[in-house]
Design a protein around this motif. Sequence first.
Motif, short mmCIF file in Angstrom:
data_model
loop_
_atom_site.label_atom_id
_atom_site.label_comp_id
_atom_site.label_asym_id
_atom_site.label_seq_id
_atom_site.Cartn_x
_atom_site.Cartn_y
_atom_site.Cartn_z
N GLY A 1 38.26 47.81 47.01
CA GLY A 1 39.69 47.80 46.66
C GLY A 1 39.88 47.25 45.26
O GLY A 1 38.99 47.31 44.42
N SER A 2 41.04 46.70 45.01
CA SER A 2 41.37 46.16 43.70
C SER A 2 40.40 45.04 43.32
O SER A 2 39.96 44.27 44.16
N THR A 3 40.09 44.94 42.03
CA THR A 3 39.21 43.86 41.58
C THR A 3 39.82 42.49 41.86
O THR A 3 39.09 41.50 41.93
N ASP A 4 41.13 42.42 42.04
CA ASP A 4 41.78 41.15 42.33
C ASP A 4 41.25 40.50 43.62
O ASP A 4 41.43 39.30 43.83
N LEU A 5 40.60 41.29 44.46
CA LEU A 5 40.02 40.74 45.69
C LEU A 5 38.91 39.73 45.40
O LEU A 5 38.70 38.80 46.16
#
Length: 163
Positions: A47-51
């Motif tokens: 998913g998003s790198t923010d994970l």
Amino acid sequence: FDHHTYCICGDGCLQEGVSGEASSLAGHLGLGKLIVLYDDNKITIDGSTDLSFTEDVGKRYEAYGWQVLTVGDVADGIKDLRTAIEQGKAETGKPTIIKIRTAIGYGSPTKEGKASSHGAPLGPEDLAGAKKFFEFDPTKSFHVDDDVKEFFTKRTAETEAKK
């Protein structure tokens, strides 16, 4: 040596510890002929790198002693990327990383910018949609246009003649 060394990497590559160690050493040694092209698409396979990856990569590389350049978008042309590469080549005292904002799955009707396009086939409908987006015939698979074949056939012959 009269050359430059180029590396292409993505978000996942920069999450690996060994890339940090190697990058730190490259900055320490002032490897001014090293240019890293960083595909900053903000997506991992999960998913998003923010994970898992929220650090400021540019600041990290500045701390390593690198020149940090950013190219905002290459979807509609690569003029800015070419300019950044020339800037990187001009900086001989330290390595350069060029952060290039991209959209993973660019041109896919339903998977552009999504983790579902990372490491998986687009599927028949999205593949046809991407081909239409890029003005290719969606009914052809593994097709190479005649002008492309001609170019590479000629180039191969030229290279073979030099051996």
